[in-house]
Scaffold this motif. Structure first.
Motif, short mmCIF file in Angstrom:
data_model
loop_
_atom_site.label_atom_id
_atom_site.label_comp_id
_atom_site.label_asym_id
_atom_site.label_seq_id
_atom_site.Cartn_x
_atom_site.Cartn_y
_atom_site.Cartn_z
N ALA A 41 -6.27 5.39 -0.28
CA ALA A 41 -5.18 4.43 -0.11
C ALA A 41 -5.22 3.81 1.26
CB ALA A 41 -3.83 5.12 -0.31
N GLN A 42 -4.86 2.53 1.32
CA GLN A 42 -4.75 1.83 2.59
C GLN A 42 -3.38 2.11 3.20
OE1 GLN A 42 -6.49 -2.26 2.70
NE2 GLN A 42 -6.42 -2.05 0.47
N ALA A 43 -3.23 1.84 4.46
CA ALA A 43 -1.92 2.02 5.13
C ALA A 43 -0.85 1.16 4.48
CB ALA A 43 -2.06 1.70 6.61
N SER A 44 -1.22 -0.06 4.06
CA SER A 44 -0.23 -0.94 3.41
C SER A 44 0.22 -0.36 2.08
CB SER A 44 -0.84 -2.34 3.21
OG SER A 44 -2.02 -2.26 2.40
N ASP A 45 -0.69 0.31 1.38
CA ASP A 45 -0.31 0.96 0.12
C ASP A 45 0.72 2.06 0.38
OD1 ASP A 45 -2.09 -0.65 -1.22
OD2 ASP A 45 -3.71 0.83 -1.16
N LEU A 46 0.46 2.87 1.40
CA LEU A 46 1.39 3.96 1.73
C LEU A 46 2.75 3.43 2.18
CD1 LEU A 46 -1.04 6.36 3.65
CD2 LEU A 46 -0.26 6.52 1.27
N ASN A 47 2.74 2.35 2.94
CA ASN A 47 4.01 1.77 3.37
C ASN A 47 4.81 1.21 2.19
OD1 ASN A 47 3.85 2.33 6.11
ND2 ASN A 47 2.55 0.53 6.52
N SER A 48 4.09 0.63 1.22
CA SER A 48 4.78 0.15 0.02
C SER A 48 5.43 1.30 -0.72
CB SER A 48 3.80 -0.59 -0.89
OG SER A 48 3.30 -1.76 -0.27
#
Length: 263
Positions: free
Chosen positions: A223-230
């Motif tokens: 997972a990318q950081a943006s995925d985790l933030n979402s």
């Protein structure tokens, strides 16, 4: 001048030149005696003047404790205790009763207080209350066996002490045809925060799969950081809403407990 009559009770008023005034006067006496507020349930001595400690109670009607009307047939010989004060009344069932210690605290109809000497009735004090309002649409209460309130009726509660429905948790209540039940058992609330405001829910909808990046090993994306933030935004929104919903539920339980509808 001919006989005239009163407006309300139609009692005779003989003219000055008429003879045999006793006829209309006697008729007036009979008419007055027949009026319920005058003759109904009236207690008098058995003889006039009294020569014994007996009294009698005239027939009449009264409104009992449940609002229904009872017809009393009368009593022609009620023997009182000599040299005493007697409290003459009707029970709620319409039975004549006499007490020398006062009127009862239970439902009754006070008629009179009679004082006797050794051989006669010395005095009678009339205690009747007449002209009570009757009828299913006028009683300010339901009968002990239940009944139906008028369409559009309301119950007013006091603003100081108010009023209570049910005096213990074991008494049963039912609503809208449901079988009456006792008050439910106690509810335990480990999370006690409460709120009466249900906030707006702002979901973070994610309909597309997260892309991620390759790990250098085929078939194992990360997972990318943006995925985790979402995911974090969606989780936080759901967490806040869940807590608020629980607080609202706590407030509802607290209110129902305060009213006694829940344990």
């Amino acid at each position: 001048m001919a006989t005239t009559y009163t407006t309300r009770a139609k009692l005779a008023k003989p003219g000055p030149a008429e003879r045999e005034w006793n006829v209309p006067l006697n008729a007036n006496a009979d008419a007055l005696d027949a009026l319920a507020p005058i003759g109904g349930l009236c207690v008098t001595t058995a003889e006039s003047p009294s020569t014994s400690t007996r009294v009698q109670a005239a027939p009449g009607r009264f409104q009992r404790g449940d609002g229904t009307v009872v017809v009393f047939a009368g009593a022609t010989s009620i023997v009182l205790v000599a040299e005493s004060t007697s409290y003459i009344h009707l029970t709620d069932d319409g039975e004549i009763a006499v007490s020398t210690s006062g009127f009862p605290t239970s439902s009754h109809v006070p008629l009179a207080i009679a004082v006797t000497d050794s051989s006669s009735v010395a005095s009678i004090t009339d205690l009747r209350i007449v002209c009570a309002t009757v009828g299913s649409n006028s009683r300010p209460f339901l009968t002990p066996s239940g009944g139906t309130m008028n369409d559009g009726a309301s119950l007013a509660a006091g603003s100081a002490s108010g009023f209570k429905i049910g005096t213990s948790a074991t008494q049963k209540l039912g609503f809208w045809g449901a079988p009456p039940v006792a008050r439910p058992g106690m509810y335990s609330q480990e999370y006690t925060a409460a709120s009466r405001n249900l906030m707006a829910y702002a979901p973070a909808v994610r309909t597309a799969a997260f892309a991620g990046i390759g790990s250098g090993q085929g078939g194992s994306p990360y997972a990318q950081a943006s995925d985790l933030n979402s995911l974090r935004v969606s989780y936080e929104n759901l967490r806040i809403f869940s807590e608020n919903t629980t607080q609202l539920l706590n407030a509802l339980i607290n209110d129902l407990k305060a009213m006694g509808l829940l344990g």
